[in-house]
Design a protein around this motif. Structure first.
Motif, PDB file in Angstrom:
ATOM      1  N   SER A  94     115.603  63.875  20.022  1.00 38.75           N
ATOM      2  CA  SER A  94     114.648  63.806  18.921  1.00 38.75           C
ATOM      3  C   SER A  94     113.253  64.147  19.444  1.00 38.75           C
ATOM      4  O   SER A  94     112.933  63.901  20.606  1.00 38.75           O
ATOM      5  CB  SER A  94     114.665  62.417  18.303  1.00 38.75           C
ATOM      6  N   TYR A  95     112.441  64.732  18.614  1.00 40.04           N
ATOM      7  CA  TYR A  95     111.118  65.259  18.936  1.00 40.04           C
ATOM      8  C   TYR A  95     111.194  66.547  19.746  1.00 40.04           C
ATOM      9  O   TYR A  95     110.169  67.151  20.019  1.00 40.04           O
ATOM     10  CB  TYR A  95     110.256  64.269  19.733  1.00 40.04           C
ATOM     11  N   GLY A  96     112.377  66.977  20.160  1.00 40.42           N
ATOM     12  CA  GLY A  96     112.490  68.138  21.035  1.00 40.42           C
ATOM     13  C   GLY A  96     112.747  69.429  20.287  1.00 40.42           C
ATOM     14  O   GLY A  96     113.462  69.454  19.286  1.00 40.42           O
ATOM     15  N   THR A  97     112.157  70.509  20.789  1.00 38.76           N
ATOM     16  CA  THR A  97     112.413  71.852  20.281  1.00 38.76           C
ATOM     17  C   THR A  97     112.585  72.785  21.469  1.00 38.76           C
ATOM     18  O   THR A  97     111.750  72.803  22.374  1.00 38.76           O
ATOM     19  CB  THR A  97     111.234  72.360  19.413  1.00 38.76           C
ATOM     20  N   VAL A  98     113.661  73.545  21.459  1.00 37.87           N
ATOM     21  CA  VAL A  98     113.901  74.560  22.471  1.00 37.87           C
ATOM     22  C   VAL A  98     114.002  75.896  21.749  1.00 37.87           C
ATOM     23  O   VAL A  98     114.739  76.025  20.768  1.00 37.87           O
ATOM     24  CB  VAL A  98     115.202  74.291  23.269  1.00 37.87           C
ATOM     25  N   THR A  99     113.260  76.894  22.231  1.00 38.78           N
ATOM     26  CA  THR A  99     113.367  78.245  21.701  1.00 38.78           C
ATOM     27  C   THR A  99     113.870  79.139  22.825  1.00 38.78           C
ATOM     28  O   THR A  99     113.264  79.190  23.898  1.00 38.78           O
ATOM     29  CB  THR A  99     112.011  78.756  21.181  1.00 38.78           C
ATOM     30  N   MET A 100     114.974  79.821  22.571  1.00 37.74           N
ATOM     31  CA  MET A 100     115.578  80.713  23.558  1.00 37.74           C
ATOM     32  C   MET A 100     115.355  82.153  23.112  1.00 37.74           C
ATOM     33  O   MET A 100     115.826  82.560  22.055  1.00 37.74           O
ATOM     34  CB  MET A 100     117.072  80.420  23.689  1.00 37.74           C
ATOM     35  N   TYR A 101     114.617  82.914  23.927  1.00 36.66           N
ATOM     36  CA  TYR A 101     114.316  84.313  23.616  1.00 36.66           C
ATOM     37  C   TYR A 101     115.241  85.278  24.339  1.00 36.66           C
ATOM     38  O   TYR A 101     115.544  86.346  23.833  1.00 36.66           O
ATOM     39  CB  TYR A 101     112.873  84.640  23.994  1.00 36.66           C
ATOM     40  N   ASP A 102     115.656  84.909  25.555  1.00 39.32           N
ATOM     41  CA  ASP A 102     116.438  85.806  26.387  1.00 39.32           C
ATOM     42  C   ASP A 102     117.060  84.965  27.490  1.00 39.32           C
ATOM     43  O   ASP A 102     116.888  83.753  27.541  1.00 39.32           O
ATOM     44  CB  ASP A 102     115.544  86.897  26.980  1.00 39.32           C
ATOM     45  N   GLY A 103     117.782  85.608  28.380  1.00 37.21           N
ATOM     46  CA  GLY A 103     118.380  84.909  29.504  1.00 37.21           C
ATOM     47  C   GLY A 103     119.769  84.367  29.184  1.00 37.21           C
ATOM     48  O   GLY A 103     120.357  84.698  28.150  1.00 37.21           O
TER      49      GLY A 103
END
Length: 181
Positions: free
Chosen positions: A22-31
């Motif tokens: 909770s409270y967390g955000t992950v953005t994955m662009y590449d890799g």
């Protein structure tokens, strides 16, 4: 390259490479998030997925926004690549690939609660395997090679789901789903 790859983990029972609380955000662009290398490394009866797990709480969301890159699943009882079991978990996939997960429930994705959105034309979920003996479990059936929806909301407005398989000991008139159940 190595700097674009996340792999490993220490807890052989409950840990995922990426755990969004909770409270967390992950953005994955590449890799690449690669859980496949963890298979057969002293992991017994892995309940949770080896790659990505989302866990919000009553008031705060856990968010994973996949815009590109690759998530390679490992082997777990539920969701070899992505596991969602919380109402405030949100996974949005506008690009990238989720592939090669193995599990009893949902080779690539297990959705019990929360929201999983597939919104991009370049978003691909592929080659997941539901197998009756995943992660130390031995049962007659298996459910959904790519996406298992037990609850929650699955929205798909674009993208591709392909190549899922389901391996069960016996069907007894029951028809397993290769891609989505």
């Amino acid at each position: 390259t190595a700097e674009n790859t996340v792999s490993g983990g220490t807890d052989t029972r409950r840990s995922s490479i990426i755990y969004v609380d909770s409270y967390g955000t992950v953005t994955m662009y590449d890799g690449t998030i690669d859980a496949a290398e963890l298979n057969n490394k002293d992991i017994q009866n892995q309940i949770y997925p080896l790659a990505v797990q989302l866990k919000g709480n009553a008031t705060n969301k856990a968010i994973f926004d996949m815009k590109g890159g690759t998530i390679i699943g490992g082997e777990a009882q539920s969701g070899g690549a992505v596991y969602m079991n919380d109402n405030n978990a949100v996974f949005t996939m506008s690009g990238g690939t989720i592939k090669d997960g193995k599990a009893y429930y949902g080779g690539n994705i297990y959705l019990n609660k929360g929201t999983f959105n597939v919104t991009g034309a370049n978003a691909v979920i592929q080659d997941g395997r539901a197998i009756h003996n995943a992660a130390g479990r031995d049962d007659t059936y298996a459910y959904a090679g790519n996406v298992y929806i037990n609850g929650g909301t699955f929205n798909m407005t674009a993208g591709t789901i392909q190549g899922g398989t389901c391996v069960a000991k016996a069907t007894n008139g029951w028809s397993p789903a290769g891609n989505v159940y």
